[in-house]
Design a protein around this motif. Structure first.
Motif, PDB file in Angstrom:
ATOM      1  N   SER A   1      -9.093  25.037  -6.667  1.00  0.00           N
ATOM      2  CA  SER A   1     -10.102  24.786  -5.655  1.00  0.00           C
ATOM      3  C   SER A   1     -11.300  24.097  -6.300  1.00  0.00           C
ATOM      4  O   SER A   1     -11.189  23.475  -7.352  1.00  0.00           O
ATOM      5  CB  SER A   1     -10.521  26.117  -5.007  1.00  0.00           C
TER       6      SER A   1
ATOM      7  N   LYS B   1     -16.865  27.389   8.159  1.00  0.00           N
ATOM      8  CA  LYS B   1     -15.526  27.941   7.930  1.00  0.00           C
ATOM      9  C   LYS B   1     -14.561  26.876   7.422  1.00  0.00           C
ATOM     10  O   LYS B   1     -13.671  27.176   6.611  1.00  0.00           O
ATOM     11  CB  LYS B   1     -15.003  28.573   9.216  1.00  0.00           C
ATOM     12  N   TYR B   2     -14.727  25.635   7.885  1.00  0.00           N
ATOM     13  CA  TYR B   2     -13.904  24.547   7.352  1.00  0.00           C
ATOM     14  C   TYR B   2     -14.132  24.396   5.850  1.00  0.00           C
ATOM     15  O   TYR B   2     -13.181  24.284   5.059  1.00  0.00           O
ATOM     16  CB  TYR B   2     -14.255  23.231   8.044  1.00  0.00           C
TER      17      TYR B   2
ATOM     18  N   LYS C   1     -12.549  26.804   3.384  1.00  0.00           N
ATOM     19  CA  LYS C   1     -11.120  26.644   3.104  1.00  0.00           C
ATOM     20  C   LYS C   1     -10.866  25.845   1.833  1.00  0.00           C
ATOM     21  O   LYS C   1      -9.798  25.954   1.230  1.00  0.00           O
ATOM     22  CB  LYS C   1     -10.429  25.936   4.276  1.00  0.00           C
TER      23      LYS C   1
END
Length: 316
Positions: free
Chosen positions: A31, A172-173, A176
């Motif tokens: 990530s 929230k996007y 991710k």
């Protein structure tokens, strides 16, 4: 930090009195991790924060124009972007000297860009110091929001409750694709007025940094000013493609990673059964598609063509 690369996002305010969002991401496991995030006021402050990472490969995504050669109207890069993204109802507002000098006698983004040029920054991903313009709206639409604008910006007809809902979706996007951080756990319901605007700018700075990272190794489209790339945005990874096989027959397929898929057809059993006994294959044509459904429909349509029609399509 264990990575030798940092990705910096700047959501630059057009006037000196307003604050700019600033975010620094680094690769972390599978990530990205936020290692710095804040609001900054002056160009000097922004340059100072960027210079902290002089020992690293630095990639900057700036939500502001690096160069503004036109007195009025749109720059050519905006006209082309607006044409390409019209089908998604996504467009950029005009950028010109008449508009921007209303906020400041010197266009702040040009001042910042000139300072960074002096530090060795280039509009080139092959450089160790990279800078491009980015546009959060197109990134959010193409990567997160099903090719649609997320209406999180405050404007006439949108009340505070609606804007909060959209910003919560936006938050929230980002959660991710970015490792957990307190910013992305903030309670949007408590924000109002300038606090809500500041939070929006912070989220945009994360998106700017994420965009410059994503476009480094994924599907992206570049737009030019002065014959050199200046603006980059993600596009859909879906493609339909045509291969010419060793026996001169043609094969049509869909993929989200063209280079890898052609290699699979040539070297592994993961490639199609049809191509395994017809190697080597050569990529002779591809089209970008909005999504998987469109790619599969286009694949079917091409497969219905005669060989003569396919050759005319690919212009071989």
């Amino acid at each position: 930090m264990t990575s030798n690369s940092v990705y910096i996002g700047v959501d630059l305010a057009w006037g000196d009195k307003n604050l700019s969002g600033f975010c620094v991401l680094v690769p972390y496991k599978n990530s990205l991790k936020i290692i710095d995030i804040k609001l900054l006021k002056s160009i000097d402050d922004i340059v100072y924060e960027i210079q902290k990472y002089h020992e690293y490969k630095v990639y900057i995504g700036l939500d502001a124009p690096l160069l503004v050669p036109n007195k009025d109207g749109n720059r050519e890069c905006e006209k082309l972007f607006n044409k390409d993204f019209a089908k998604y109802k996504i467009s950029m507002l005009p950028v010109n000297r008449t508009i921007l000098t209303k906020y400041n006698s010197n266009i702040r983004s040009e001042v910042l860009y000139k300072r960074l040029i002096e530090d060795g920054y280039k509009r080139d991903y092959n450089s160790d110091k990279v800078i491009y313009e980015v546009y959060p709206h197109s990134t959010i639409a193409m990567l997160f929001n099903n090719h649609k604008i997320l209406p999180y910006k405050r404007k006439k007809g949108r009340d505070v409750g609606f804007v909060r809902e959209q910003i919560d979706i936006y938050k929230k996007y980002l959660a991710k694709v970015v490792s957990p951080h307190k910013i992305l756990k903030s309670d949007v319901a408590t924000l109002r007025g300038q606090g809500l605007k500041d939070f929006e700018d912070i989220l945009d700075s994360i998106t700017c940094a994420y965009t410059i990272h994503f476009c480094q190794n994924n599907e992206a489209r570049f737009y030019k000013v002065d014959d050199e790339d200046i603006f980059v945005t993600p596009i859909s990874p879906w493609k339909v493609y045509v291969l010419k096989c060793a026996d001169e027959t043609l094969y049509t397929g869909v993929t989200t990673h063209l280079k890898r898929r052609v290699n699979e057809h040539n070297t592994s059993n993961v490639g199609a059964k049809y191509t395994r006994n017809r190697r080597p294959v050569e990529l002779i044509y591809f089209e970008n598609c909005d999504d998987k459904v469109e790619a599969m429909k286009r694949e079917y349509a091409i497969k219905q063509l005669s060989r003569k029609e396919k050759l005319k399509l690919v212009d071989v």
